[in-house]
Scaffold this motif. Sequence first.
Motif, PDB file in Angstrom:
ATOM      1  N   ALA A 150       0.834  -1.203   0.000  1.00 38.98           N
ATOM      2  CA  ALA A 150       0.000   0.000   0.000  1.00 38.98           C
ATOM      3  C   ALA A 150       0.872   1.259   0.000  1.00 38.98           C
ATOM      4  O   ALA A 150       0.554   2.253  -0.668  1.00 38.98           O
ATOM      5  N   GLU A 151       1.982   1.207   0.713  1.00 39.30           N
ATOM      6  CA  GLU A 151       2.901   2.345   0.728  1.00 39.30           C
ATOM      7  C   GLU A 151       3.473   2.621  -0.652  1.00 39.30           C
ATOM      8  O   GLU A 151       3.883   3.747  -0.956  1.00 39.30           O
ATOM      9  N   ALA A 152       3.508   1.591  -1.490  1.00 39.75           N
ATOM     10  CA  ALA A 152       4.055   1.725  -2.842  1.00 39.75           C
ATOM     11  C   ALA A 152       2.972   1.877  -3.907  1.00 39.75           C
ATOM     12  O   ALA A 152       3.282   1.901  -5.097  1.00 39.75           O
ATOM     13  N   GLY A 153       1.697   1.949  -3.493  1.00 44.65           N
ATOM     14  CA  GLY A 153       0.659   2.271  -4.451  1.00 44.65           C
ATOM     15  C   GLY A 153      -0.405   1.237  -4.721  1.00 44.65           C
ATOM     16  O   GLY A 153      -1.300   1.467  -5.539  1.00 44.65           O
ATOM     17  N   LEU A 154      -0.362   0.081  -4.058  1.00 45.96           N
ATOM     18  CA  LEU A 154      -1.396  -0.938  -4.280  1.00 45.96           C
ATOM     19  C   LEU A 154      -2.556  -0.756  -3.300  1.00 45.96           C
ATOM     20  O   LEU A 154      -2.362  -0.338  -2.152  1.00 45.96           O
ATOM     21  N   ASP A 155      -3.731  -1.110  -3.768  1.00 48.37           N
ATOM     22  CA  ASP A 155      -4.922  -1.032  -2.926  1.00 48.37           C
ATOM     23  C   ASP A 155      -4.909  -2.171  -1.909  1.00 48.37           C
ATOM     24  O   ASP A 155      -4.799  -3.347  -2.296  1.00 48.37           O
ATOM     25  N   PRO A 156      -5.023  -1.885  -0.608  1.00 49.23           N
ATOM     26  CA  PRO A 156      -4.953  -2.942   0.409  1.00 49.23           C
ATOM     27  C   PRO A 156      -6.025  -4.007   0.273  1.00 49.23           C
ATOM     28  O   PRO A 156      -5.755  -5.196   0.501  1.00 49.23           O
ATOM     29  N   VAL A 157      -7.235  -3.613  -0.089  1.00 46.46           N
ATOM     30  CA  VAL A 157      -8.322  -4.576  -0.221  1.00 46.46           C
ATOM     31  C   VAL A 157      -8.011  -5.561  -1.341  1.00 46.46           C
ATOM     32  O   VAL A 157      -8.177  -6.782  -1.187  1.00 46.46           O
TER      33      VAL A 157
END
Length: 239
Positions: A150-157
Amino acid sequence: MEIWSDVVCPWCYIGKRRFESALREFERSVPGADVEVEWKSFELDPTAVSVTTRAEGPSDDHVRRLAAKFGQGVEQVRAMVEHVDATAAAEGLEFHQDLSVPTNTVKAHQLLHLARERGVQGAVKERFLRANFTEGEALGDDETLVRLAAEAGLDPVESRAVLAEDRYLDAVRADEAEAAALGARGVPFFVVDRRYGVSGAQPAEQFFQVLDRAWRESRPLTFVGGEDADACGPEGCAV
């Protein structure tokens, strides 16, 4: 450019930095050059069992694990680790392998496949490498992976769904089979235009040379002017 590597491979991180240095120089030298980089999956130890808690502090555990795995003396392995750390430092990397956490990397590789589809693969790859080698994060823990991604741009869900479903497991296995078919015996392994292979964390100069050669070979000369220009050939000269 296809690059097979693992997120717990120290030479893969060093090789990444050297390649990036060469790529910057290449792009300065060849304005308009367009180099697409794809990170491919390779597990150094598919049988590894993950520890899902972060290390409390520096220890000799990493050295002792490696010594036991490879049947070498602790002091010999410690010297090897120190050499790798010093080499990394020369490339601007800060390694703390004494914080290393045992990790099975198959889930990290699945998120890297998702990251490629979402256009953030390079950022996620870098985040995972830094988390492992500098910060001592437990990359075998699902929630740690989700947070870092998520810190690198991916959606956590979406990341959690990928891990729960093993959505890209077949893609990981396909990458590994492809590496074997290409003759890769270790990582990092770089393939340029499916024409040239570079094994290991080679110096930046070597990467520059192969990039330059592949670029020139992919850009045939375009002839300008008429076909009847004055010239000489096997049948004689134009008059």
